[in-house]
Design a protein around this motif. Structure first.
Motif, PDB file in Angstrom:
ATOM      1  N   PRO A   7       8.339  -5.094 -14.463  1.00 34.40           N
ATOM      2  CA  PRO A   7       7.243  -4.125 -14.582  1.00 34.40           C
ATOM      3  C   PRO A   7       6.137  -4.369 -13.552  1.00 34.40           C
ATOM      4  N   ILE A   8       5.649  -3.280 -13.003  1.00 36.10           N
ATOM      5  CA  ILE A   8       4.576  -3.310 -12.005  1.00 36.10           C
ATOM      6  C   ILE A   8       3.390  -2.547 -12.581  1.00 36.10           C
ATOM      7  N   ASP A   9       2.258  -3.230 -12.664  1.00 29.42           N
ATOM      8  CA  ASP A   9       1.062  -2.548 -13.158  1.00 29.42           C
ATOM      9  C   ASP A   9       0.443  -1.673 -12.076  1.00 29.42           C
ATOM     10  N   MET A  10       0.331  -2.229 -10.875  1.00 28.43           N
ATOM     11  CA  MET A  10      -0.349  -1.518  -9.793  1.00 28.43           C
ATOM     12  C   MET A  10       0.438  -1.676  -8.497  1.00 28.43           C
ATOM     13  N   VAL A  11       0.436  -0.613  -7.708  1.00 32.45           N
ATOM     14  CA  VAL A  11       0.979  -0.684  -6.352  1.00 32.45           C
ATOM     15  C   VAL A  11      -0.204  -0.534  -5.400  1.00 32.45           C
ATOM     16  N   ASP A  12      -0.457  -1.588  -4.639  1.00 32.60           N
ATOM     17  CA  ASP A  12      -1.544  -1.618  -3.655  1.00 32.60           C
ATOM     18  C   ASP A  12      -0.931  -1.211  -2.313  1.00 32.60           C
ATOM     19  N   ILE A  13      -1.436  -0.128  -1.723  1.00 32.02           N
ATOM     20  CA  ILE A  13      -0.792   0.479  -0.557  1.00 32.02           C
ATOM     21  C   ILE A  13      -1.593   0.226   0.717  1.00 32.02           C
ATOM     22  N   PHE A  14      -1.007  -0.580   1.585  1.00 28.48           N
ATOM     23  CA  PHE A  14      -1.535  -0.837   2.929  1.00 28.48           C
ATOM     24  C   PHE A  14      -0.639  -0.107   3.922  1.00 28.48           C
ATOM     25  N   ARG A  15      -0.752   1.200   3.962  1.00 25.40           N
ATOM     26  CA  ARG A  15       0.032   2.017   4.887  1.00 25.40           C
ATOM     27  C   ARG A  15      -0.890   3.064   5.474  1.00 25.40           C
ATOM     28  N   ARG A  16      -0.485   3.646   6.601  1.00 29.56           N
ATOM     29  CA  ARG A  16      -1.267   4.743   7.168  1.00 29.56           C
ATOM     30  C   ARG A  16      -1.302   5.906   6.179  1.00 29.56           C
ATOM     31  N   PRO A  17      -2.362   6.722   6.212  1.00 30.24           N
ATOM     32  CA  PRO A  17      -2.457   7.828   5.253  1.00 30.24           C
ATOM     33  C   PRO A  17      -1.212   8.713   5.218  1.00 30.24           C
ATOM     34  N   GLN A  18      -0.628   9.003   6.375  1.00 31.15           N
ATOM     35  CA  GLN A  18       0.534   9.888   6.395  1.00 31.15           C
ATOM     36  C   GLN A  18       1.774   9.231   5.781  1.00 31.15           C
TER      37      GLN A  18
END
Length: 142
Positions: free
Chosen positions: A73-84
Motif C-alpha cells: 500500500p502507498i499512502d502518497m505519491v510524491d511526483i518529481f517530474r516535469r508538468p507535462q
C-alpha cells in the motif's frame, strides 16, 4: 480542487506513512535526493521510483521501475517530474491505489489533478513537503 489549507495539508502529512517518490534521484545535487532524505528522517517510508536507476538503492531503499511493481500500500505519491509528464505519474498513482498525490514545486498540471480527484485521491500541487512539514509543525512519524 487541490488541497491548499494548512489544516488539510497538515492532516494529509500526519496520516501518511508510506510515500512512493516518482523521479527519485541518486544524485546529491537533485532536489528529490534531499527531499527523500528529509522525509525518511521524519519517519516516513519512502520508496524511490525511477526507471533510469532501477535496481539500485537510494538512501537504503531499492529503486523501482514503476509504481505497479511495489506491491504494498502507498499512502502518497510524491511526483518529481516535469508538468507535462505529471499526468502519466498521476495515472500510475490511481492504478496503484494510492490515497494521494503530491506534485512538487513547479509541477502544475490541472488536468492530472482533476483526474486524481475524480478517482478519489487527495491532491497537493506546486508545494514541497520538506517545506510544509516544519512550517506546519507536523510531528515525526512514529
Amino acid at each position: 480542487m487541490p488541497l491548499t489549507s494548512d489544516r488539510d495539508i497538515y492532516d494529509l502529512l500526519a496520516e501518511t506513512r508510506t510515500i512512493a517518490m516518482i523521479g527519485a534521484s541518486d544524485r546529491p545535487d537533485r532536489p528529490s535526493f534531499g527531499v527523500m532524505r528529509y522525509l525518511q528522517g521524519h519517519g516516513y517510508r519512502v520508496l524511490p521510483v525511477n526507471p533510469q536507476i532501477t535496481g539500485e538503492h537510494v538512501h537504503g531503499e531499492y529503486v523501482w521501475r514503476e509504481l505497479s511493481q511495489i506491491g504494498e500500500p502507498i499512502d502518497m505519491v510524491d511526483i518529481f517530474r516535469r508538468p507535462q509528464a505529471a499526468g502519466e505519474a498521476v495515472d500510475e498513482a490511481i492504478a496503484a491505489g494510492a490515497k494521494s498525490v503530491w506534485l512538487q514545486m513547479g509541477v502544475i498540471n490541472e488536468e492530472a489533478a482533476a483526474r486524481a480527484e475524480a478517482a478519489g485521491l487527495k491532491v497537493v500541487m506546486d508545494r514541497c513537503p520538506k517545506i510544509d512539514i516544519p512550517r506546519l509543525g507536523v510531528p515525526r512519524i512514529a
